[in-house]
Design a protein around this motif. Structure first.
Motif, mmCIF file in Angstrom:
data_model
loop_
_atom_site.group_PDB
_atom_site.id
_atom_site.type_symbol
_atom_site.label_atom_id
_atom_site.label_comp_id
_atom_site.label_asym_id
_atom_site.label_seq_id
_atom_site.Cartn_x
_atom_site.Cartn_y
_atom_site.Cartn_z
ATOM 1 N N GLN A 156 0.825 -1.205 0.000
ATOM 2 C CA GLN A 156 0.000 0.000 0.000
ATOM 3 C C GLN A 156 0.861 1.258 0.000
ATOM 4 O OE1 GLN A 156 -2.699 -0.362 3.335
ATOM 5 N NE2 GLN A 156 -4.168 -1.547 2.121
ATOM 6 N N LEU A 157 1.921 1.255 0.769
ATOM 7 C CA LEU A 157 2.809 2.424 0.836
ATOM 8 C C LEU A 157 3.440 2.697 -0.528
ATOM 9 C CD1 LEU A 157 5.431 3.085 3.623
ATOM 10 C CD2 LEU A 157 6.035 3.353 1.225
ATOM 11 N N ILE A 158 3.957 1.658 -1.163
ATOM 12 C CA ILE A 158 4.644 1.857 -2.439
ATOM 13 C C ILE A 158 3.654 2.222 -3.534
ATOM 14 C CG2 ILE A 158 6.101 0.771 -4.184
ATOM 15 C CD1 ILE A 158 7.367 -0.870 -1.942
ATOM 16 N N ALA A 159 2.466 1.627 -3.502
ATOM 17 C CA ALA A 159 1.450 1.989 -4.489
ATOM 18 C C ALA A 159 1.078 3.463 -4.371
ATOM 19 C CB ALA A 159 0.216 1.111 -4.309
ATOM 20 N N ALA A 160 0.938 3.942 -3.140
ATOM 21 C CA ALA A 160 0.618 5.348 -2.927
ATOM 22 C C ALA A 160 1.759 6.249 -3.403
ATOM 23 C CB ALA A 160 0.322 5.607 -1.454
ATOM 24 N N ALA A 161 2.989 5.812 -3.166
ATOM 25 C CA ALA A 161 4.138 6.603 -3.603
ATOM 26 C C ALA A 161 4.215 6.681 -5.121
ATOM 27 C CB ALA A 161 5.420 6.000 -3.037
ATOM 28 N N LEU A 162 3.878 5.617 -5.802
ATOM 29 C CA LEU A 162 3.867 5.646 -7.267
ATOM 30 C C LEU A 162 2.859 6.645 -7.812
ATOM 31 C CD1 LEU A 162 4.194 1.817 -7.930
ATOM 32 C CD2 LEU A 162 5.749 3.555 -8.841
ATOM 33 N N GLU A 163 1.739 6.792 -7.116
ATOM 34 C CA GLU A 163 0.741 7.769 -7.531
ATOM 35 C C GLU A 163 1.190 9.197 -7.235
ATOM 36 O OE1 GLU A 163 -1.938 7.187 -9.241
ATOM 37 O OE2 GLU A 163 -1.646 5.018 -9.249
ATOM 38 N N ALA A 164 1.873 9.383 -6.116
ATOM 39 C CA ALA A 164 2.256 10.724 -5.683
ATOM 40 C C ALA A 164 3.560 11.215 -6.315
ATOM 41 C CB ALA A 164 2.385 10.753 -4.157
ATOM 42 N N GLN A 165 4.414 10.287 -6.746
ATOM 43 C CA GLN A 165 5.737 10.635 -7.265
ATOM 44 C C GLN A 165 5.873 10.114 -8.702
ATOM 45 O OE1 GLN A 165 7.069 9.096 -2.996
ATOM 46 N NE2 GLN A 165 8.872 9.400 -4.291
ATOM 47 N N PRO A 166 5.556 10.941 -9.684
ATOM 48 C CA PRO A 166 5.533 10.476 -11.083
ATOM 49 C C PRO A 166 6.866 9.956 -11.603
ATOM 50 C CG PRO A 166 4.412 12.586 -10.860
ATOM 51 C CD PRO A 166 5.101 12.334 -9.564
ATOM 52 N N GLU A 167 7.968 10.343 -10.986
ATOM 53 C CA GLU A 167 9.280 9.908 -11.463
ATOM 54 C C GLU A 167 9.780 8.667 -10.740
ATOM 55 O OE1 GLU A 167 10.589 11.363 -14.103
ATOM 56 O OE2 GLU A 167 8.783 12.611 -14.091
ATOM 57 N N LEU A 168 9.064 8.192 -9.733
ATOM 58 C CA LEU A 168 9.528 7.059 -8.942
ATOM 59 C C LEU A 168 9.548 5.785 -9.778
ATOM 60 C CD1 LEU A 168 10.345 6.041 -6.071
ATOM 61 C CD2 LEU A 168 7.925 5.470 -5.735
ATOM 62 N N ARG A 169 10.618 5.004 -9.618
ATOM 63 C CA ARG A 169 10.736 3.703 -10.249
ATOM 64 C C ARG A 169 10.806 2.631 -9.157
ATOM 65 N NH1 ARG A 169 9.670 6.774 -13.696
ATOM 66 N NH2 ARG A 169 10.595 7.024 -15.770
ATOM 67 N N VAL A 170 10.244 1.463 -9.466
ATOM 68 C CA VAL A 170 10.269 0.342 -8.528
ATOM 69 C C VAL A 170 10.792 -0.893 -9.257
ATOM 70 C CG1 VAL A 170 8.915 -1.170 -7.015
ATOM 71 C CG2 VAL A 170 8.326 1.262 -7.206
ATOM 72 N N TYR A 171 11.707 -1.602 -8.605
ATOM 73 C CA TYR A 171 12.274 -2.831 -9.145
ATOM 74 C C TYR A 171 12.034 -3.948 -8.134
ATOM 75 C CZ TYR A 171 14.721 0.485 -12.162
ATOM 76 O OH TYR A 171 15.010 1.506 -13.044
ATOM 77 N N GLY A 172 11.627 -5.109 -8.613
ATOM 78 C CA GLY A 172 11.371 -6.223 -7.711
ATOM 79 C C GLY A 172 11.116 -7.505 -8.481
ATOM 80 N N THR A 173 10.745 -8.534 -7.757
ATOM 81 C CA THR A 173 10.437 -9.818 -8.384
ATOM 82 C C THR A 173 9.115 -9.720 -9.144
ATOM 83 O OG1 THR A 173 9.286 -10.570 -6.400
ATOM 84 C CG2 THR A 173 11.645 -11.055 -6.555
#
Length: 214
Positions: free
Chosen positions: A54-71
């Motif tokens: 939930q935290l990372i999903a919210a951050a993706l919405e709030a921070q347009p430049e954020l990138r996430v890497y994972g499995t």
């Protein structure tokens, strides 16, 4: 490169204006604050103590430049977000700002035959400066200067941890994944695994919120 330790498995790494956060999970009270200032989030696997969905999903919405890497499981949980969430596996490499990252490892360390082992990847930063293994004792096929060593959890074992350190041969150990250890447990673990114990290297205990230079 600077490293800020957060509670449990989460760390922030900064270099030349680039900020990465690794494994912001639900056991890290200041995870939202750490992610808010990040250029990228790296997730080793989908367990709640490493991945606060939930935290990372919210951050993706709030921070347009954020990138996430994972499995792949992390990507399935979050969605692709127009390519900003990327699945990685052993052998992959990528760059975030001034930080080069290579991916190692395959599976979570076993807990019990009745408990599935999810995919788990480790992240090696800047040609061996720092390695975060997630929840596994996988040995990267590269030199490691600073190893983040998990010291507590249902999958950890001191003898295996000692053999892991011996196999990796890092120059420095920093403790992570420590929340299940009491003060007595931390002292005992450092004695067994530390400079005068099985590995010959001192275990650095960095208090949450503290920043050190690597």
């Amino acid at each position: 490169m600077q490293l800020t330790k957060h509670a449990h498995a989460c760390v922030t790494v900064e270099k030349d204006g680039t900020r990465l956060v690794i494994d912001p999970g639900t056991l890290t009270p200041d995870a939202a604050e750490a992610v808010a200032g990040a250029h990228a989030v790296l997730v080793t696997h989908e367990h709640f103590d490493h991945f606060d969905e939930q935290l990372i999903a919210a951050a993706l919405e709030a921070q347009p430049e954020l990138r996430v890497y994972g499995t792949a499981a992390v990507v399935a949980a979050l969605g692709g977000h127009d390519g900003r969430v990327r699945a990685v596996a052993a052998g992959d490499t990528f760059t975030v700002g001034s930080v080069e990252v290579s991916v190692h490892g395959h599976r979570h360390a076993p807990i019990h035959a009745d408990i599935p082992c999810p995919d788990n990847v480790g992240y090696l930063l800047d040609d061996g400066t720092l390695y975060h293994p997630g929840d596994a004792y996988g040995v990267p096929d590269a030199a490691v200067r600073t190893l983040l060593l998990p010291t507590s959890g249902p999958w950890t074992k001191l003898g295996e941890a000692a053999d892991y350190v011996r196999a990796v041969k890092p120059e420095r150990l920093i403790q992570i994944h420590e929340l299940m250890l009491s003060e007595l447990g931390q002292t005992s673990t450092a004695r067994i695994l530390g400079e005068n114990g099985l590995t010959g290297l001192p275990i650095t205990r960095v208090e949450p919120g503290t920043t050190i230079v690597l």
